[in-house]
Design a protein around this motif. Structure first.
Motif, PDB file in Angstrom:
ATOM      1  N   SER A 253      -4.098  -2.568  -4.418  1.00 61.81           N
ATOM      2  CA  SER A 253      -2.180  -1.889  -4.038  1.00 61.81           C
ATOM      3  C   SER A 253      -1.877  -3.545  -5.419  1.00 61.81           C
ATOM      4  CB  SER A 253      -2.224  -2.289  -2.480  1.00 61.81           C
ATOM      5  OG  SER A 253      -3.024  -1.494  -1.654  1.00 61.81           O
TER       6      SER A 253
ATOM      7  N   HIS B 109       0.632  -1.383  -0.277  1.00 60.13           N
ATOM      8  CA  HIS B 109      -0.251   0.057   0.336  1.00 60.13           C
ATOM      9  C   HIS B 109       1.127   1.403  -0.360  1.00 60.13           C
ATOM     10  CE1 HIS B 109      -3.734   2.283   0.553  1.00 60.13           C
ATOM     11  NE2 HIS B 109      -2.886   2.637   2.081  1.00 60.13           N
TER      12      HIS B 109
ATOM     13  N   PRO C 203      -0.802   2.112  -7.388  1.00 57.15           N
ATOM     14  CA  PRO C 203      -0.079   2.704  -6.009  1.00 57.15           C
ATOM     15  C   PRO C 203      -1.672   3.482  -5.659  1.00 57.15           C
ATOM     16  CG  PRO C 203       0.825   3.648  -8.243  1.00 57.15           C
ATOM     17  CD  PRO C 203      -0.341   2.677  -8.879  1.00 57.15           C
ATOM     18  N   ALA C 204      -1.156   3.261  -4.583  1.00 54.99           N
ATOM     19  CA  ALA C 204      -2.341   4.703  -3.410  1.00 54.99           C
ATOM     20  C   ALA C 204      -2.311   5.770  -4.057  1.00 54.99           C
ATOM     21  CB  ALA C 204      -2.088   4.711  -2.322  1.00 54.99           C
TER      22      ALA C 204
ATOM     23  N   ARG D 169       4.229  -3.978  -9.366  1.00 54.30           N
ATOM     24  CA  ARG D 169       3.130  -4.702  -9.070  1.00 54.30           C
ATOM     25  C   ARG D 169       2.668  -5.788  -9.996  1.00 54.30           C
ATOM     26  NH1 ARG D 169       1.085  -1.369  -4.826  1.00 54.30           N
ATOM     27  NH2 ARG D 169       2.029   0.287  -4.902  1.00 54.30           N
TER      28      ARG D 169
END
Ligand SMILES: Cc1cc2nc3c(=O)[nH]c(=O)nc-3n(C[C@H](O)[C@H](O)[C@H](O)COP(=O)(O)OP(=O)(O)OC[C@H]3O[C@@H](n4cnc5c(N)ncnc54)[C@H](O)[C@@H]3O)c2cc1C
Ligand code: SF4
Ligand code: SF4
Length: 396
Positions: free
Chosen positions: A334, A187, A338-339, A267
């Protein structure tokens, strides 16, 4: 000579690899005004070889993998309850110790700072257990792990995806079955300076020292996690994800590292690690028959090395296939993206620079009208069709 490794500060993840990559020992990690560590180059020692920048892994996209995805849970219920999700980290770590290896992971020191340590026994593994929602300093651990590998000692290194990328930038891909890397769906990490200031505020309020901290206490269940600080006299201060200001601010992205909101490279199918761990969020929909609210891991097995490691622990861990990944992405965004930084991040750090961490101020910042609400208020006088379109836009 150089003053920094990167000219664009927001590219640096703070993995700390450049500290030991520099052949002249010219780099040290130093905190900035937000409390995050960045490499600082000693101009007198730097010879301008640029090896730090050339080998820095920031922004590099790891080779695409085809992960085998399973749900998992250690069979030992007490261990599961003490871990953040299903406890797979500890099972892998114990297997590494049994091979005569060392395990690297994040732990609190006696001053409640989070740093990566090396473990060669069960007690040290225990210190690593559980997620710490604060950036860990891994620079020394990366150097130490590289030293052990060079001596032929098996190493398991667990950390954020960018710390694993940093370790691999340091050691290269040459260690085969000697090295096992484990990261997690990330996260993002909050500022160590902010966490330190929060702990000081707790100590001032209570008039006693904080000697332990759990970000994922499971007494209220795995899905309804809470943060618990333990004081020197054994008393506790507990808060949930909406009542504890530090946890709330973390989950609302108020003080994440700047690189975390640009972190696209590490990711989906692009983790550098052999195994990626996560919470199996959405278990109540995806596998309700498995969900006893003590914790379930999602395990992405990315490489052959990862498959061997999971096979070696199959007598301690129950695994089951997770076929439909779509709901996973809905419950755990996530995994793929990305946040986004909270719109009041700058306001938080402006106040923090003068006053340090102030829980009441954080709660006030987070309860004020957000962007969406303000858009709706401003649009209230528009015709109904326009209002509908704005509402649809906000929902996206
Ligand atoms: C900052 C952070 C953000 C996360 N974000 C998500 C998310 O969005 N979605 C999701 O599904 N899972 C996320 N996780 C991972 C999840 O919380 C669990 O850590 C993971 O599923 C492993 O759980 P476990 O039960 O196997 O082991 P645990 O015993 O709970 O895991 C401990 C392991 O995590 C490592 N670790 C703990 N804190 C840190 C830290 N600050 N920096 C580096 N390594 C650390 C330790 O070294 C140890 O190896 C995050 C974890 C952290 C630390
Ligand atoms: S190696 Fe890591 S700490 Fe050093 S500049 Fe690159 S991202 Fe930053
Ligand atoms: S979000 Fe990306 S940059 Fe931030 S800690 Fe996680 S892996 Fe590193």
């Amino acid at each position: 000579m150089r003053q920094t490794v990167h000219t664009r500060k927001e590219d640096c993840t703070g993995c700390g690899a450049c500290v030991s990559i520099c052949p002249k020992g010219a780099i040290a990690m130093k905190p900035d005004e937000e409390g995050f560590l960045y490499p600082a180059v000693d101009e007198k020692l730097c010879v301008g070889c640029d090896v730090c920048e050339k080998r820095c892994p920031a922004g590099a996209i790891p080779k695409e993998k085809k992960p085998h995805i399973v749900g998992a849970q250690v069979r030992d219920e007490a261990l599961r309850r003490a871990s953040s999700s299903g406890g797979v980290f500890t099972a892998l770590a114990r297997q590494t110790l049994a091979r005569g290896g060392a395990v690297f992971g994040a732990a609190f020191d006696e001053n409640m700072h989070v740093e990566h340590i090396g473990a060669i026994d069960e007690a040290e593994i225990g210190m690593m257990r559980g997620s710490k929602y604060v950036q860990s300093d891994a620079a020394d651990a990366i150097a130490n792990a590289a030293g052990l590998l060079a001596r032929g000692i098996p190493v398991m290194f667990s950390g954020t995806p960018c710390q694993i990328a940093g370790l691999l930038a340091k050691v290269g891909g040459k260690y085969g079955e000697l090295l096992l890397t484990v990261d997690f769906v990330c996260h993002g990490v909050p500022s160590p300076g902010v966490f330190e200031s929060y702990i000081k505020a707790l100590e001032k309020d209570a008039g006693k020292r904080v000697t332990g901290y759990t970000f994922r206490d499971k007494r209220l269940g795995w899905k309804n996690f809470s943060a618990v600080a333990t004081f020197e006299d054994g008393s506790e201060h507990a808060g949930t994800q909406t009542t504890d200001p530090y946890l709330y601010g973390f989950l609302q992205n108020l003080y994440l590292r700047p690189s975390c909101v640009h972190c696209d490279a590490l990711r989906g199918n692009h983790h550098a690690a052999d195994i990626t761990l996560a919470d199996l969020w959405g278990a109540q929909e995806i596998c309700p028959e498995r969900d006893d609210d003590t914790g379930l891991s999602l395990v992405m097995i990315n490489t052959q090395r990862g498959r061997e490691a999971m096979k070696a622990i199959d007598n301690r861990v129950t695994t089951f296939p997770v076929k439909d990944v779509k709901p996973l992405l809905r419950f755990n965004p996530s995994i793929e993206k990305p946040a986004s930084a909270h719109e009041k991040r700058a306001a938080f750090f402006k106040y923090y620079a003068k006053n340090g961490f102030d829980g009441a101020h954080v709660m006030k910042l987070l309860s004020g009208p957000g962007k969406a609400e303000r858009m709706l208020k401003r649009a209230a006088h528009l015709p109904a069709g326009a209002m509908r379109r704005i509402r649809a836009l906000i929902k996206k």
